[in-house]
Write an enzyme that holds these catalytic residues in place. Structure first.
Site, PDB file in Angstrom:
ATOM      1  N   GLY A  28       0.832  -1.198   0.000  1.00 55.42           N
ATOM      2  CA  GLY A  28       0.000   0.000   0.000  1.00 55.42           C
ATOM      3  C   GLY A  28       0.862   1.242   0.000  1.00 55.42           C
ATOM      4  O   GLY A  28       1.965   1.239   0.548  1.00 55.42           O
ATOM      5  N   ASN A  31      -1.852   7.698   1.579  1.00 58.81           N
ATOM      6  CA  ASN A  31      -1.393   8.702   2.522  1.00 58.81           C
ATOM      7  C   ASN A  31      -0.739   8.043   3.745  1.00 58.81           C
ATOM      8  O   ASN A  31       0.410   8.343   4.103  1.00 58.81           O
ATOM      9  CB  ASN A  31      -2.629   9.538   2.905  1.00 58.81           C
ATOM     10  CG  ASN A  31      -2.289  10.803   3.657  1.00 58.81           C
ATOM     11  OD1 ASN A  31      -2.946  11.133   4.630  1.00 58.81           O
ATOM     12  ND2 ASN A  31      -1.285  11.545   3.227  1.00 58.81           N
ATOM     13  N   PHE A  59       0.131   0.684  -6.335  1.00 57.49           N
ATOM     14  CA  PHE A  59      -0.837   0.473  -7.416  1.00 57.49           C
ATOM     15  C   PHE A  59      -0.495   1.485  -8.506  1.00 57.49           C
ATOM     16  O   PHE A  59      -0.576   2.690  -8.296  1.00 57.49           O
ATOM     17  CB  PHE A  59      -2.253   0.682  -6.885  1.00 57.49           C
ATOM     18  CG  PHE A  59      -3.306   0.441  -7.929  1.00 57.49           C
ATOM     19  CD1 PHE A  59      -3.724  -0.842  -8.230  1.00 57.49           C
ATOM     20  CD2 PHE A  59      -3.865   1.501  -8.629  1.00 57.49           C
ATOM     21  CE1 PHE A  59      -4.687  -1.075  -9.202  1.00 57.49           C
ATOM     22  CE2 PHE A  59      -4.831   1.283  -9.609  1.00 57.49           C
ATOM     23  CZ  PHE A  59      -5.228  -0.004  -9.879  1.00 57.49           C
ATOM     24  N   PHE A 115     -10.054  -3.509  -0.580  1.00 59.75           N
ATOM     25  CA  PHE A 115      -9.125  -4.153  -1.521  1.00 59.75           C
ATOM     26  C   PHE A 115      -8.458  -5.397  -0.947  1.00 59.75           C
ATOM     27  O   PHE A 115      -7.695  -6.066  -1.630  1.00 59.75           O
ATOM     28  CB  PHE A 115      -8.033  -3.171  -1.958  1.00 59.75           C
ATOM     29  CG  PHE A 115      -8.557  -1.950  -2.650  1.00 59.75           C
ATOM     30  CD1 PHE A 115      -9.578  -2.050  -3.590  1.00 59.75           C
ATOM     31  CD2 PHE A 115      -8.043  -0.690  -2.370  1.00 59.75           C
ATOM     32  CE1 PHE A 115     -10.082  -0.915  -4.222  1.00 59.75           C
ATOM     33  CE2 PHE A 115      -8.539   0.446  -2.997  1.00 59.75           C
ATOM     34  CZ  PHE A 115      -9.563   0.335  -3.934  1.00 59.75           C
ATOM     35  N   ALA A 171      -2.283  10.725   9.313  1.00 58.67           N
ATOM     36  CA  ALA A 171      -1.102  10.422   8.497  1.00 58.67           C
ATOM     37  C   ALA A 171      -0.197  11.636   8.263  1.00 58.67           C
ATOM     38  O   ALA A 171       1.030  11.530   8.418  1.00 58.67           O
ATOM     39  CB  ALA A 171      -1.546   9.823   7.167  1.00 58.67           C
ATOM     40  N   LYS A 222     -14.920   2.866  17.355  1.00 58.53           N
ATOM     41  CA  LYS A 222     -14.818   4.318  17.605  1.00 58.53           C
ATOM     42  C   LYS A 222     -15.624   5.101  16.561  1.00 58.53           C
ATOM     43  O   LYS A 222     -16.112   6.194  16.852  1.00 58.53           O
ATOM     44  CB  LYS A 222     -13.361   4.755  17.593  1.00 58.53           C
ATOM     45  CG  LYS A 222     -12.768   4.571  16.208  1.00 58.53           C
ATOM     46  CD  LYS A 222     -11.519   5.292  15.929  1.00 58.53           C
ATOM     47  CE  LYS A 222     -11.441   5.342  14.414  1.00 58.53           C
ATOM     48  NZ  LYS A 222     -10.120   5.346  13.849  1.00 58.53           N
ATOM     49  N   ARG A 288     -14.184  12.210   9.391  1.00 58.29           N
ATOM     50  CA  ARG A 288     -15.311  12.320   8.466  1.00 58.29           C
ATOM     51  C   ARG A 288     -16.622  11.818   9.054  1.00 58.29           C
ATOM     52  O   ARG A 288     -17.684  12.334   8.729  1.00 58.29           O
ATOM     53  CB  ARG A 288     -15.006  11.557   7.182  1.00 58.29           C
ATOM     54  CG  ARG A 288     -14.525  10.146   7.456  1.00 58.29           C
ATOM     55  CD  ARG A 288     -14.501   9.275   6.244  1.00 58.29           C
ATOM     56  NE  ARG A 288     -13.649   9.802   5.184  1.00 58.29           N
ATOM     57  CZ  ARG A 288     -13.430   9.162   4.047  1.00 58.29           C
ATOM     58  NH1 ARG A 288     -14.001   7.995   3.833  1.00 58.29           N
ATOM     59  NH2 ARG A 288     -12.668   9.663   3.125  1.00 58.29           N
ATOM     60  N   ASN A 289     -16.556  10.815   9.936  1.00 56.47           N
ATOM     61  CA  ASN A 289     -17.796  10.301  10.529  1.00 56.47           C
ATOM     62  C   ASN A 289     -18.488  11.398  11.336  1.00 56.47           C
ATOM     63  O   ASN A 289     -19.690  11.598  11.251  1.00 56.47           O
ATOM     64  CB  ASN A 289     -17.497   9.092  11.419  1.00 56.47           C
ATOM     65  CG  ASN A 289     -17.242   7.840  10.608  1.00 56.47           C
ATOM     66  OD1 ASN A 289     -18.167   7.195  10.124  1.00 56.47           O
ATOM     67  ND2 ASN A 289     -15.977   7.512  10.405  1.00 56.47           N
ATOM     68  N   LYS A 315     -18.469   5.351   1.112  1.00 56.13           N
ATOM     69  CA  LYS A 315     -19.354   5.000   2.225  1.00 56.13           C
ATOM     70  C   LYS A 315     -18.735   5.409   3.556  1.00 56.13           C
ATOM     71  O   LYS A 315     -17.538   5.232   3.772  1.00 56.13           O
ATOM     72  CB  LYS A 315     -19.601   3.484   2.248  1.00 56.13           C
ATOM     73  CG  LYS A 315     -20.596   3.038   1.204  1.00 56.13           C
ATOM     74  CD  LYS A 315     -22.010   3.085   1.781  1.00 56.13           C
ATOM     75  CE  LYS A 315     -23.053   2.916   0.690  1.00 56.13           C
ATOM     76  NZ  LYS A 315     -24.131   3.893   0.743  1.00 56.13           N
TER      77      LYS A 315
END
Ligand SMILES: *[C@@H]1O[C@H](CO)[C@@H](O)[C@H](O)[C@H]1NC(C)=O
Ligand SMILES: *[C@@H]1O[C@H](CO)[C@@H](O)[C@H](O)[C@H]1NC(C)=O
Length: 368
Positions: A28, A31, A59, A115, A171, A222, A288-289, A315
């Site tokens: 991976g 960020n 990727f 992924f 990050a 959380k 964001r939540n 989502k």
């Protein structure tokens, strides 16, 4: 006696340094993956227990007409996902996943959780069976009984032992070397010590705990609490109320972990680590939540609509996790014992008015 004990230790140390240096692969390069590559690259260079080249699976994509791997390997910067920070030169971007991971002794998984199935399918049977996996992936998978830990998905797919690293680790702040803490969950003390050597720096302080399943479930639960914190903000409540929401949320996280993590004891001390209370606090203030849930309470728009407008259609994790948790609680007849988790679920999926969120907490088992 002292002398021979001293000799014994130095012989052990000699053995440890003589063991072949461990090769590390980072799967991976987003960020968070790039921020971690910065740490891992710098650490392995100074530590003979590790091979001094780190493969980072990237990727492949085109950025301004050039391959991203080529940019990383010449400019030593992930211009797309961690712009403005240099990566160590011993971090080598590799576009072929099998090539990147096949000779690794330690595989660090740091990809979006959707992924993981494809990544496992690609490397199954093509990596060292003695490899140690370390998952930095936040979130949970949907299992037949509700929740499934990502580390369990990887373990079952690849047959390797898994540890996790989670904490209050935004990050960009980690990449800027601002002081923070993190938690490694690792069942084996020897492996845990090795992973700590790989990850710790003077500004990224690692605590190792054995309850790796608890460390990982914290990272999922959380997000449900953060939805509640967002409702609270959107409804115009103040700091006292939000602190109460966070505390009650934490108590439900602990209670749920005790039901879900059946492999061993669940100590509340683990929740005092960075993966617990610290990550919960950052998520309930930033994140964001919280943000989307605040907008949900303020505007009355649907979550799907807000996901489109605010997240480019991605989502939100919190509501989805609330639904998976709700399924487990319902099957066990425990919905009433988790008023906060249940209210978040009902408001997101059963059209319960968000204005009832706080009153749902008034008869919390904590107060009985
Ligand atoms: C995985 O961990 C178990 C328990 O610590 C150990 O017995 C086993 O040898 C490990 N497997 C590998 C492939 O390292
Ligand atoms: C822990 O892992 C080491 C190898 O990393 C292994 O030799 C040892 O047996 C493991 N301990 C347990 C209790 O599984």
């Amino acid at each position: 006696w002292r002398i021979s004990a001293g000799r014994q230790r130095s012989a052990d140390e000699t053995l440890a340094t003589m063991a072949a240096p461990r090769k590390v692969c980072i799967v991976g390069s987003g960020n968070w993956g790039s921020a971690i590559a910065k740490i891992v690259g710098a650490n392995v260079e100074q530590n003979p227990r590790f091979h001094n080249t780190v493969n980072m699976w990237v990727f492949e994509e085109m950025v301004a007409g050039r391959k991203l791997t080529e940019i990383i390997n010449t400019q030593h910067e992930n211009v797309k996902y961690l712009p403005g920070r240099k990566l160590p030169e011993n971090v080598v971007a590799v576009p072929d996943l099998v090539q990147a991971a096949s000779d690794a002794d330690i595989i660090v998984f740091v990809i979006p959780h959707q992924f993981i199935g494809k990544v496992c399918d690609t490397i199954r049977g093509k990596i060292k069976c003695s490899a140690l996996g370390l998952s930095l992936i936040k979130g949970v998978d949907e299992g037949p009984d509700g929740l499934k830990l990502i580390s369990d998905v990887i373990k079952e797919n690849l047959g390797i032992n898994m540890s996790v690293l989670m904490g209050a680790n935004i990050a960009n702040e980690v990449a800027d070397e601002k002081f923070c803490e993190t938690t490694i969950g690792c069942k084996n003390k020897t492996d845990g010590a090795l992973l700590k050597e790989l990850m710790q720096t003077s500004n990224f302080r690692v605590t190792v705990v054995e309850e790796s399943d608890v460390v990982e479930i914290c990272g999922a639960l959380k997000n449900i609490v953060a939805v509640g914190a967002g409702f609270c903000d959107g409804l115009g409540f103040g700091d006292n109320t939000k602190a109460a929401v966070i505390r009650l949320g934490l108590m439900e996280m602990i209670a749920f972990a005790r039901i879900f993590c059946t492999a061993g004891p669940v100590s509340s001390a683990t929740f005092l680590e960075s993966c617990g209370v610290a990550d919960l606090i950052t998520t309930c203030y930033g994140g964001r939540n919280r943000k989307v849930s605040e907008a949900f309470a303020k505007t009355g728009k649907s979550l799907e609509q807000l996901e489109k407008e605010m997240l480019n259609g991605q989502k939100l994790q919190g509501p989805a996790t609330a639904a998976e948790v709700h399924l487990i609680l319902k099957n066990k007849g425990l919905v009433d014992k988790f008023p906060l988790f249940s209210a978040v679920y009902q408001i997101c999926y059963e059209r319960r008015p968000v204005t009832e969120f706080i009153s749902c907490l008034q008869n919390h088992p904590e107060h009985m």
